[in-house]
Motif scaffolding. Structure first.
Motif, PDB file in Angstrom:
ATOM      1  N   ARG A  88      81.195  69.925 -21.061  1.00 50.45           N
ATOM      2  CA  ARG A  88      82.443  69.221 -21.324  1.00 50.45           C
ATOM      3  C   ARG A  88      82.747  69.261 -22.812  1.00 50.45           C
ATOM      4  O   ARG A  88      81.866  69.473 -23.635  1.00 50.45           O
ATOM      5  N   GLU A 115      83.846  64.293 -26.991  1.00 49.98           N
ATOM      6  CA  GLU A 115      83.925  62.952 -26.428  1.00 49.98           C
ATOM      7  C   GLU A 115      84.888  62.103 -27.254  1.00 49.98           C
ATOM      8  O   GLU A 115      84.585  61.688 -28.371  1.00 49.98           O
ATOM      9  N   LYS A 148      91.511  58.950 -24.706  1.00 49.79           N
ATOM     10  CA  LYS A 148      92.572  59.791 -24.152  1.00 49.79           C
ATOM     11  C   LYS A 148      93.471  60.401 -25.223  1.00 49.79           C
ATOM     12  O   LYS A 148      93.858  61.558 -25.140  1.00 49.79           O
ATOM     13  N   GLN A 154      93.882  69.867 -25.201  1.00 43.69           N
ATOM     14  CA  GLN A 154      93.736  68.582 -24.515  1.00 43.69           C
ATOM     15  C   GLN A 154      93.998  68.700 -23.019  1.00 43.69           C
ATOM     16  O   GLN A 154      93.437  67.960 -22.232  1.00 43.69           O
ATOM     17  N   ASN A 155      94.881  69.640 -22.662  1.00 43.10           N
ATOM     18  CA  ASN A 155      95.316  69.704 -21.275  1.00 43.10           C
ATOM     19  C   ASN A 155      95.569  71.147 -20.876  1.00 43.10           C
ATOM     20  O   ASN A 155      95.691  72.033 -21.725  1.00 43.10           O
ATOM     21  N   ARG A 215      90.499  72.110 -15.875  1.00 48.52           N
ATOM     22  CA  ARG A 215      90.901  70.716 -16.066  1.00 48.52           C
ATOM     23  C   ARG A 215      90.278  69.831 -14.989  1.00 48.52           C
ATOM     24  O   ARG A 215      90.208  70.220 -13.826  1.00 48.52           O
ATOM     25  N   GLN A 216      89.831  68.636 -15.389  1.00 47.48           N
ATOM     26  CA  GLN A 216      89.201  67.727 -14.433  1.00 47.48           C
ATOM     27  C   GLN A 216      90.180  67.275 -13.347  1.00 47.48           C
ATOM     28  O   GLN A 216      89.838  67.244 -12.163  1.00 47.48           O
ATOM     29  N   ILE A 217      91.400  66.929 -13.733  1.00 48.47           N
ATOM     30  CA  ILE A 217      92.396  66.460 -12.769  1.00 48.47           C
ATOM     31  C   ILE A 217      93.068  67.656 -12.107  1.00 48.47           C
ATOM     32  O   ILE A 217      93.465  68.608 -12.767  1.00 48.47           O
ATOM     33  N   SER A 259      89.018  68.883 -25.045  1.00 47.81           N
ATOM     34  CA  SER A 259      88.704  67.467 -24.804  1.00 47.81           C
ATOM     35  C   SER A 259      87.648  67.360 -23.710  1.00 47.81           C
ATOM     36  O   SER A 259      87.364  68.328 -23.000  1.00 47.81           O
ATOM     37  N   GLN A 260      87.077  66.168 -23.538  1.00 51.64           N
ATOM     38  CA  GLN A 260      86.025  65.986 -22.537  1.00 51.64           C
ATOM     39  C   GLN A 260      86.575  66.008 -21.112  1.00 51.64           C
ATOM     40  O   GLN A 260      85.815  66.076 -20.153  1.00 51.64           O
ATOM     41  N   SER A 261      87.895  65.972 -20.942  1.00 50.42           N
ATOM     42  CA  SER A 261      88.483  66.087 -19.604  1.00 50.42           C
ATOM     43  C   SER A 261      88.654  67.542 -19.186  1.00 50.42           C
ATOM     44  O   SER A 261      89.233  67.832 -18.144  1.00 50.42           O
ATOM     45  N   ARG A 301      90.621  65.168  -8.209  1.00 52.38           N
ATOM     46  CA  ARG A 301      89.992  65.790  -9.368  1.00 52.38           C
ATOM     47  C   ARG A 301      88.744  66.541  -8.933  1.00 52.38           C
ATOM     48  O   ARG A 301      88.293  66.431  -7.803  1.00 52.38           O
TER      49      ARG A 301
END
Length: 620
Positions: free
Chosen positions: A417, A420, A423, A479-480, A517-519, A537-539, A582
């Motif tokens: 990941r 940390e 958001k 980030q996304n 991406r996690q989501i 990012s960690q997501s 997710r």
């Protein structure tokens, strides 16, 4: 809202309702005993608060004593839920409170009754325990069930004295049978008030004349202001036939340090790794149940598939001879997890080596416990025949990361990941050790030195919009990820070398990677190729391919974006019914997406009947 204001509102509405009770003895008794309750829970009412805050606050004026029992209980319950929900949001969050709607409570109680009648021969005089009272929806509904039984079997047409005497005897048997506990004094007070009013309604409805001896049996529910996880310390002999409730939902990282230390000291098995307080409540319930007792709860559905709930699944299997699972949807407004109704019948002895597991109203399947426990995951997921075939086909034709790594010890795939952070990239500084950490309003102790953080914290944001200027202290940052991007766009940058921030191994970001991406987006996995020297990012999960797989990075990225792979994740992880769908890190590692023949020129052809089913789930 201030606790005293809330208590005043509850008190004033209860008093107004009882003042309208046809028998004056009820009011006299209530006024005397209510003072004792207020003192017991240290909820001394403030007369100034009362005078200034309660104008037009009598809400139960339209509730009459002659109304139907269900209407009576629902209106009072909804009133209490509404009042307690007005307390400070942070206080409610720290208690892990989510009040269960009556329709779900009734469903749980009916299923519990069916299980009890089926396996226990309808035992009577059962000790019933609600482990997290809230406003009493569970235990009050149980009391209402007791009243319904009395009304079915009892002859109220006999003489007034005879009826009074026999109802007193019934109430005496009820005492020390119904228990509820909560650490919140407002909840304890509310449940006592609720049970008293409901009992008065039952007596009036059935034309039972009141007298002091009868009223002195009230309240019929024993309310304990104690943490359920410490119950055995204060009441070592209390064991239950039935345990019911909605446990508090607080993730382990948000628990108070004192409670964490207590759980470790008591050596609860369910606190390994990441856990939720609700897990420990389930473990404690199974300990406090009598042999063949029944546990009936509503709990996050993550129990049945998350890696960090594996230990709890094993505890449940080890201690149960019957398990029943009923899925639910959208029970708690604004909560991001779905729930299941879980029913467990405890072992009759330590020698129980088989277990029956059923979903909804389907016939139970009998399993040998050792066979289930040999599976390190111990999943409780049920699949229909076509789903099983699709999942088996995918596993037959594709490797997961874990499988690849077991077969290729010298050429492994690595997954990690990103940075940390909170958001939006906000971080805060410790006034003691000067290290930085992700910003959190709830955090009171430094993540590094463990000392108490100052209220006046320095807060900055280390993520900013990308510029064309080169700087040693800045790096490109993702980030996304968009579902439509095959190559990731970089629009942000992150400040480097901030003391205390866990960037992970910077050298790993220098490699070309597949990032995920996690989501999910529209039930699909978002996978794309990341530029080199770009942090995430960690997501976002970063996949560094094995050397042998590097030439196929385009094809493998396309595979991860394939509907059939998204289907596998969606079905095995969330059974297709999540609010926030997710993919978690352990699921990504178990996902079959790397072709076993590595021949991308001859693509693996999915059977037509599988394709239509996959499209129905993913695109439907």
């Amino acid at each position: 809202m201030d606790v005293k204001i809330i208590c005043n509102k509850i008190h004033e509405n209860a008093l107004d309702l009882i003042q309208r009770h046809p028998e004056s003895l009820a009011l006299k008794w209530f006024e005397s005993n209510n003072r004792e309750l207020i003192s017991k829970y240290e909820l001394n009412l403030n007369e100034n608060t009362k005078a200034n805050s309660l104008k037009n606050e009598i809400i139960l004026t339209d509730l009459n004593w002659d109304c139907d029992s269900n209407e009576f209980i629902t209106k009072i319950g909804n009133f209490l839920n509404n009042k307690i929900n007005q307390r400070e949001k942070l206080k409610k969050s720290n208690l892990g409170q989510e009040f269960t709607p009556f329709y779900v409570v009734h469903q749980i109680i009916q299923q519990m009754k069916i299980l009890n009648n089926t396996f226990a021969g309808n035992k009577k005089n059962l000790v019933i325990l609600d482990f997290a009272g809230g406003t009493g929806n569970f235990i009050i509904s149980v009391l209402q069930e007791e009243f319904t039984k009395i009304e079915t079997d009892f002859d109220f047409s006999r003489s007034r004295i005879k009826v009074q005497d026999e109802i007193i005897e019934i109430f005496e048997r009820l005492n020390n049978r119904l228990y509820v506990m909560d650490i919140d004094p407002i909840s304890c007070y509310s449940i006592q008030i609720f049970s008293i009013i409901l009992t008065l309604h039952f007596l009036l409805k059935n034309k039972v004349d009141l007298n002091s001896k009868l009223l002195d049996q009230l309240p019929l529910i024993t309310v304990l202001q104690v943490n359920f996880l410490k119950l055995h310390k204060f009441y070592p002999d209390l064991k239950a036939d039935l345990i019911i409730g909605n446990p508090p939902y607080i993730f382990s990282r948000d628990l108070a340090p004192e409670l964490k230390n207590y759980l470790k000291k008591e050596k609860f098995d369910s606190i390994k790794g990441q856990y939720d307080l609700s897990d420990v409540f389930i473990e404690q319930s199974l300990k406090l149940l009598k042999p063949e007792g029944i546990l009936s709860v509503i709990i996050p559905e993550t129990l049945i598939f998350l890696e960090n709930r594996k230990v709890l699944r094993q505890i449940i299997v080890n201690n149960s001879q019957v398990i029943k699972i009923i899925p639910t949807e959208n029970v708690f407004e604004g909560v991001s997890v779905e729930n299941i109704l879980l029913f467990c019948r405890k072992n009759s002895s330590s020698k129980n080596d088989s277990i029956k597991i059923s979903w909804e109203d389907n016939a139970p399947t009998t399993w040998i416990k050792s066979d289930i426990l040999e599976d390190q995951n111990v999943y409780f997921i049920k699949y229909d025949p076509i789903t099983k075939k699709i999942l088996n086909w995918l596993e037959k034709n594709y490797f997961s990361i874990n499988e690849w790594n077991r077969l290729n010890i010298d050429d492994k795939i690595e997954v990690f990941r990103g940075v940390e952070l909170s958001k939006y990239g906000k971080i805060m500084k410790c006034n003691h050790c000067s290290n930085w950490m992700p910003f959190s309003e709830k955090r009171t102790l430094c993540a590094h030195c463990k000392k108490e953080l100052s209220q006046e914290r320095e807060i900055i944001n280390i993520i900013s919009e990308k510029t064309n200027k080169d700087s040693e202290n800045m790096a490109d940052f993702i980030q996304n990820i968009s579902l439509n991007q095959f190559y990731a766009d970089v629009t942000s940058q992150i400040k480097l070398n901030v003391s205390g921030i866990n960037y992970k191994d910077i050298s790993k970001y220098r490699k070309k990677r597949i990032i995920v991406r996690q989501i999910l987006a529209q039930k699909k996995i978002c996978a794309t190729i990341s530029p080199e020297n770009t942090l995430t990012s960690q997501s976002v999960y970063n996949i560094i391919l094995a050397k042998k797989l590097e030439p196929y990075i385009l094809e493998l990225t396309q595979n991860l974006r394939n509907d059939s792979i998204s289907y596998f994740n969606y079905i095995t992880f969330s059974r297709g019914k999540r609010l926030f769908s997710r993919i978690l890190l352990n699921k990504l590692k178990d996902l079959p997406w790397i072709p076993k023949n590595l021949n991308f020129k001859d693509s693996i052809v999915i059977p037509d009947n599988f394709t239509s089913e996959i499209e129905k789930v993913i695109l439907g």
